[in-house]
Write a protein that holds these residues in place. Structure first.
Motif, mmCIF file in Angstrom:
data_model
loop_
_atom_site.group_PDB
_atom_site.id
_atom_site.type_symbol
_atom_site.label_atom_id
_atom_site.label_comp_id
_atom_site.label_asym_id
_atom_site.label_seq_id
_atom_site.Cartn_x
_atom_site.Cartn_y
_atom_site.Cartn_z
ATOM 1 N N THR A 171 0.849 -1.195 0.000
ATOM 2 C CA THR A 171 0.000 0.000 0.000
ATOM 3 C C THR A 171 0.886 1.247 0.000
ATOM 4 O O THR A 171 2.071 1.192 0.340
ATOM 5 N N GLU A 172 0.277 2.378 -0.387
ATOM 6 C CA GLU A 172 1.010 3.642 -0.377
ATOM 7 C C GLU A 172 1.458 4.017 1.027
ATOM 8 O O GLU A 172 2.539 4.555 1.232
ATOM 9 N N GLU A 173 0.623 3.712 1.994
ATOM 10 C CA GLU A 173 0.962 4.023 3.386
ATOM 11 C C GLU A 173 2.202 3.247 3.839
ATOM 12 O O GLU A 173 3.118 3.811 4.453
ATOM 13 N N TRP A 210 12.733 8.253 0.892
ATOM 14 C CA TRP A 210 11.536 9.065 0.650
ATOM 15 C C TRP A 210 11.918 10.436 0.088
ATOM 16 O O TRP A 210 11.265 10.950 -0.823
ATOM 17 N N ARG A 218 9.161 4.634 -6.395
ATOM 18 C CA ARG A 218 7.824 5.215 -6.526
ATOM 19 C C ARG A 218 6.774 4.178 -6.919
ATOM 20 O O ARG A 218 5.601 4.511 -7.115
ATOM 21 N N GLY A 219 7.217 2.901 -7.057
ATOM 22 C CA GLY A 219 6.273 1.821 -7.326
ATOM 23 C C GLY A 219 6.157 1.408 -8.772
ATOM 24 O O GLY A 219 5.283 0.604 -9.124
ATOM 25 N N ARG A 277 4.477 1.936 1.874
ATOM 26 C CA ARG A 277 5.624 2.368 1.079
ATOM 27 C C ARG A 277 6.229 3.647 1.656
ATOM 28 O O ARG A 277 7.440 3.755 1.839
ATOM 29 N N GLU A 278 5.381 4.610 1.961
ATOM 30 C CA GLU A 278 5.874 5.874 2.511
ATOM 31 C C GLU A 278 6.554 5.666 3.854
ATOM 32 O O GLU A 278 7.634 6.208 4.115
#
Length: 425
Positions: free
Chosen positions: A167-169, A203, A229-230, A171-172
């Protein structure tokens, strides 16, 4: 969806498989000639033993703290690596071996996040149990993020050996905790440059523009930026091959002074370089042989050998490379007994892909025949053991072999070292 399986403290773990009494105990593995520390167990790390520490300088500390010391046993480590990678193939249709202790696996189509996470933990548990080698598994949409996930899986026990970044969460959160210098594909020089410009974490790098990253890190850095960045864009097969390969050794005691001994060592070094090139499907355009005396022994005469030859046709052929290397050494040799050479080696460089290569009008070698011969030799040696077939000049003298006072047995590849059990009646 990619997974990165990383063996934990691999060399130390291999030794522990056959010394179960060392579980929970500090263990270190030394480099060639028992020179310095190249692998540490977690217990050894907590004692403050640094990577690269010179062995003779910390010998007393290791003895006082009860650290188990082993010489490098690459034959054992290579076979244990093969076992891990073979087991990985049971759980995925594709395994890309990246190094002796790392492999990327394809987990596409394995289900939703919960199922993939459960499947990953099963892989970790089964391989650890089946081989005795503990592994950490990072799972993510890109290979670079999977590498980061494996670091978290290794560091935090709560992941149970498997960290999924889906998920983006997640990953960040992961990128904010990873120093930019720890990102796969970013060397220490690039890290220093990025730190100078205020980029401290992975990041921070993702927040820069593509043009800025390309100015700082070239197109290779842009691929890393995209991966963070995926956006999956790194293919293992497309990664650049080595530009040079060097095989060298330091000789024990005061060194070697006879041409026959150094010649045998150089022949074996050249053969090893050939094998590495053929595994990568590459050939070399330049061959260098070097040898030098101990620069710290001012009481002995000093000498340096450094000679290079450029073949007419780029090659990775045993007969050619070994022959060129030996001839370079002979042409530079002074006389037996005059100099004691402490170190020697062979470097093949200007390496290019095997196909296509530029031929030569005056080439007298039957390239097709040599290719078939080398392939047959490789297959026989793979099946029957390293150097089952070798060139005569490689010999069996072994005077040039490494100092390895703490070498463990080759439990899985040498029938004479097989484990024996004694049962009491």
């Amino acid at each position: 969806i990619f997974g990165l399986a990383d063996c934990n403290n691999f060399y130390c773990s291999c030794e522990r498989v056959f010394h179960p009494d060392l579980y929970g105990m500090p263990v270190v593995v030394l480099s060639n000639n028992d020179g310095c520390v190249i692998a540490r167990s977690e217990e050894a790390k907590r004692l403050g033993i640094k990577m690269g520490a010179v062995y003779y300088q910390i010998r007393d500390l290791l003895e006082q703290t009860g650290v188990a010391v082993f010489s490098s046993n690459y034959c054992l480590y290579g076979d244990m690596s093969r076992r891990v990678h073979t087991m990985l193939g049971r759980y995925t249709p594709k395994v890309d071996i990246y190094s002796i202790d790392e492999a990327f696996i394809d987990l596409e189509g394995m289900g939703d996040s919960a199922r993939i996470n459960e499947y990953g933990r099963r892989i970790v548990s089964d391989i650890t149990k089946g081989t005795g080698i503990p592994i950490s598994l990072g799972i993510a949409p890109t290979k670079t993020l999977a590498k980061i996930g494996s670091k978290f899986a290794k560091k935090y026990p709560g992941y149970e050996g498997c960290c999924l970044i889906d998920t983006e969460e997640k990953r960040e959160k992961a990128l904010k905790k990873i120093p930019v210098g720890d990102v796969w594909g970013i060397g220490w020089r690039s890290a220093e440059k990025l730190n100078y410009h205020g980029v401290r974490t992975a990041w921070d790098l993702t927040q820069k523009s593509k043009d800025w990253v390309q100015r700082m890190l070239t197109i290779t850095g842009v691929r890393t930026w995209r991966e963070l960045r995926g956006d999956s864009c790194v293919n293992i097969e497309e990664l650049s091959h080595k530009q040079s390969i060097c095989t060298s050794r330091s000789f024990p005691e005061k060194g070697l002074s006879n041409l026959a001994d150094v010649e045998e060592a150089v022949a074996n070094f050249a053969a090893r370089c050939c094998l590495k090139m053929r595994k990568e499907n590459t050939v070399c355009q330049s061959i260098t042989v070097f040898a030098y005396t101990n620069r710290f022994r001012t009481d002995m005469p000093a000498d340096t050998i450094y000679q290079t030859y450029n073949p007419l046709v780029p090659t990775s052929d045993f007969n050619e490379v070994v022959g060129y290397a030996v001839n370079l050494l002979k042409n530079s040799w002074k006389e037996d007994g005059k100099f004691f050479y402490k170190k020697a080696g062979v470097m093949v460089w200007n390496i290019i892909s095997k196909s296509p290569i530029q031929g030569c009008l005056f080439d007298t070698v039957d390239r097709q025949k040599q290719t078939l011969l080398n392939r047959a030799i490789d297959e026989i040696n793979c099946k029957n053991g390293h150097n089952t077939i070798r060139m005569a000049v490689q010999g069996y003298n072994k005077r040039w072999h490494l100092k390895n006072e703490y070498l463990s047995k080759q439990y899985t590849t040498n029938i004479n070292d097989i484990i024996r059990l004694k049962l009491d009646k």
